[in-house]
Design a protein around this motif. Sequence first.
Motif, PDB file in Angstrom:
ATOM      1  N   SER A   1       0.828  -1.208   0.000  1.00 37.86           N
ATOM      2  CA  SER A   1       0.000   0.000   0.000  1.00 37.86           C
ATOM      3  C   SER A   1       0.863   1.259   0.000  1.00 37.86           C
ATOM      4  N   ALA A   2       2.053   1.177   0.618  1.00 39.72           N
ATOM      5  CA  ALA A   2       2.935   2.351   0.712  1.00 39.72           C
ATOM      6  C   ALA A   2       4.345   1.930   1.129  1.00 39.72           C
ATOM      7  N   ILE A   3       5.286   2.848   0.918  1.00 38.62           N
ATOM      8  CA  ILE A   3       6.667   2.620   1.372  1.00 38.62           C
ATOM      9  C   ILE A   3       6.989   3.666   2.449  1.00 38.62           C
TER      10      ILE A   3
ATOM     11  N   ILE B   1       6.063   7.531   2.586  1.00 33.63           N
ATOM     12  CA  ILE B   1       5.836   8.097   3.923  1.00 33.63           C
ATOM     13  C   ILE B   1       7.170   8.278   4.633  1.00 33.63           C
ATOM     14  N   GLU B   2       7.492   9.516   4.985  1.00 33.58           N
ATOM     15  CA  GLU B   2       8.752   9.754   5.702  1.00 33.58           C
ATOM     16  C   GLU B   2       8.546   9.562   7.194  1.00 33.58           C
ATOM     17  N   VAL B   3       9.592   9.049   7.870  1.00 27.99           N
ATOM     18  CA  VAL B   3       9.464   8.757   9.300  1.00 27.99           C
ATOM     19  C   VAL B   3      10.660   9.336  10.054  1.00 27.99           C
ATOM     20  N   ASN B   4      10.359   9.951  11.185  1.00 28.06           N
ATOM     21  CA  ASN B   4      11.408  10.427  12.078  1.00 28.06           C
ATOM     22  C   ASN B   4      11.835   9.246  12.965  1.00 28.06           C
ATOM     23  N   HIS B   5      13.124   8.935  12.944  1.00 31.36           N
ATOM     24  CA  HIS B   5      13.658   7.762  13.643  1.00 31.36           C
ATOM     25  C   HIS B   5      13.362   7.793  15.153  1.00 31.36           C
ATOM     26  N   MET B   6      13.443   8.957  15.762  1.00 36.18           N
ATOM     27  CA  MET B   6      13.220   9.054  17.209  1.00 36.18           C
ATOM     28  C   MET B   6      11.747   8.834  17.565  1.00 36.18           C
ATOM     29  N   GLN B   7      10.875   9.357  16.695  1.00 34.01           N
ATOM     30  CA  GLN B   7       9.455   9.143  16.889  1.00 34.01           C
ATOM     31  C   GLN B   7       9.151   7.637  16.756  1.00 34.01           C
ATOM     32  N   ALA B   8       9.867   6.997  15.828  1.00 32.25           N
ATOM     33  CA  ALA B   8       9.658   5.569  15.594  1.00 32.25           C
ATOM     34  C   ALA B   8      10.077   4.734  16.807  1.00 32.25           C
ATOM     35  N   HIS B   9      11.192   5.103  17.456  1.00 36.69           N
ATOM     36  CA  HIS B   9      11.602   4.367  18.666  1.00 36.69           C
ATOM     37  C   HIS B   9      10.470   4.386  19.693  1.00 36.69           C
TER      38      HIS B   9
ATOM     39  N   TYR C   1       2.224   2.962   9.070  1.00 39.22           N
ATOM     40  CA  TYR C   1       0.807   2.569   9.151  1.00 39.22           C
ATOM     41  C   TYR C   1      -0.037   3.680   9.796  1.00 39.22           C
ATOM     42  N   LEU C   2       0.471   4.216  10.923  1.00 35.43           N
ATOM     43  CA  LEU C   2      -0.289   5.258  11.627  1.00 35.43           C
ATOM     44  C   LEU C   2      -0.445   6.505  10.753  1.00 35.43           C
ATOM     45  N   LYS C   3       0.614   6.820   9.989  1.00 32.70           N
ATOM     46  CA  LYS C   3       0.534   7.993   9.103  1.00 32.70           C
ATOM     47  C   LYS C   3      -0.380   7.705   7.911  1.00 32.70           C
ATOM     48  N   PHE C   4      -0.332   6.478   7.421  1.00 32.78           N
ATOM     49  CA  PHE C   4      -1.177   6.092   6.283  1.00 32.78           C
ATOM     50  C   PHE C   4      -2.659   6.321   6.633  1.00 32.78           C
ATOM     51  N   ARG C   5      -3.025   5.875   7.845  1.00 32.66           N
ATOM     52  CA  ARG C   5      -4.411   6.026   8.287  1.00 32.66           C
ATOM     53  C   ARG C   5      -4.864   7.476   8.291  1.00 32.66           C
ATOM     54  N   GLU C   6      -3.886   8.368   8.568  1.00 35.98           N
ATOM     55  CA  GLU C   6      -4.228   9.793   8.649  1.00 35.98           C
ATOM     56  C   GLU C   6      -3.941  10.521   7.340  1.00 35.98           C
ATOM     57  N   GLY C   7      -3.521   9.777   6.320  1.00 36.24           N
ATOM     58  CA  GLY C   7      -3.233  10.402   5.018  1.00 36.24           C
ATOM     59  C   GLY C   7      -2.002  11.300   5.038  1.00 36.24           C
ATOM     60  N   LYS C   8      -1.071  11.013   5.949  1.00 29.81           N
ATOM     61  CA  LYS C   8       0.143  11.846   6.040  1.00 29.81           C
ATOM     62  C   LYS C   8       1.198  11.319   5.078  1.00 29.81           C
ATOM     63  N   PHE C   9       1.116  11.689   3.819  1.00 24.99           N
ATOM     64  CA  PHE C   9       2.052  11.193   2.816  1.00 24.99           C
ATOM     65  C   PHE C   9       3.131  12.230   2.510  1.00 24.99           C
TER      66      PHE C   9
END
Length: 341
Positions: free
Chosen positions: A77-79, A110-118, A319-327
């Motif tokens: 669905s997304a990368i 979808i871009e991800v902040n590493h610290m937020q991901a931890h 996944y959490l960003k996908f649900r909110e349409g944060k692309f």
Amino acid sequence: MKKQNIYILAIESSCDDTSAAVMCNDTTLSNVVATQKIHEEYGGVVPELASRAHQQNIVPVIHQALTKAKIDKNQLSAIAFTRGPGLMGSLLVGTSFAKSLALGLGIPLIEVNHMQAHILAHFIREEGFDRPDFPFLALTISGGHTQIVLVRNYFDMEILGETLDDAVGEAFDKTAKIIGLPYPGGPLVDKLALKGNPQAYPFPKPKVKGLNFSFSGLKTSILYFIQRETAANPNFIEQNREDICASIQYTIVEILMDKLKKAVKQTGIKRVAIGGGVSANSGIRIALKNTESQLGWTTYIPKFEYCTDNAAMIGIVGYLKFREGKFTDQSVTAKARYIIP
Ligand code: KG4
Ligand code: ZN
């Protein structure tokens, strides 16, 4: 109508681990990590070698993640990918790969902040692991970071304190090096500390205002202590390695726990979650668990594979960003210094 599953391929390449994961909603289907051994002989991560190793690893790691998950790339669905913070050369490998793959497959990026991901790794669905309710406090401790974060919601976080110099993992690794242990020394200090006396050598704790940390002074005082002792007795380290490790670990855990207690007092929030490679440390785990009976805290320690750098934690944010349409659009670039947004 049954909700459609969301399949995210996640890529993590911020430091010295090349990792890819496939998530089905908030569940991990695969989480493959290739740890780069090349850095061991240098006693620390060599950025140029790290990015070259990422280039070599990224295709086989992604291939393995898809195969293990039994997912074809056309089902994705997304990368999601780690944009930062981290080593620029390392981040560029994952970022460029993610961008091209998303473009080629015609799916969102979808871009991800590493610290937020931890921190959000706590929301990966795993049997036997509870997910914290909001708000909670997160202590992220690893070789690259040391932060106390107030987490109000998935994407509403505030850094309350962080290290002003070395990260706590670096404190473990650098002091381990002083006593002749190979890189990364953290797990070895932990292992040796189990047999030692934590009160054998009292090391000074830094006086840092507020909820910030500092570990460079501790490293220096341990260095001077070892130099002094080995001048008097060349076999000092060999004869006292377990006590030295136990004392180092005790001091580091005290430093972390003092600040955490202060953060709980300041915010009134007693839900505390930890993450990052140093969460594997037995000393911090015991100290944290003890607060449950002694101070009424509820503590959360994720499954070990989600503590160290891994792509599943990038996938859950995806996944959490996908649900909110944060692309993210294709103009995105890697960001070596990237504070939690
Ligand atoms: O999260 P991580 O895998 O990578 C970074 O983002 O840095 O953390 C690695 C760090 C290293 O500094 C390593 O020495 C430390 O975590 N570490 C430990 C233990 N296991 C890993 N430190 C103390 N005790 C441990 N058991
Ligand atoms: Zn990390």
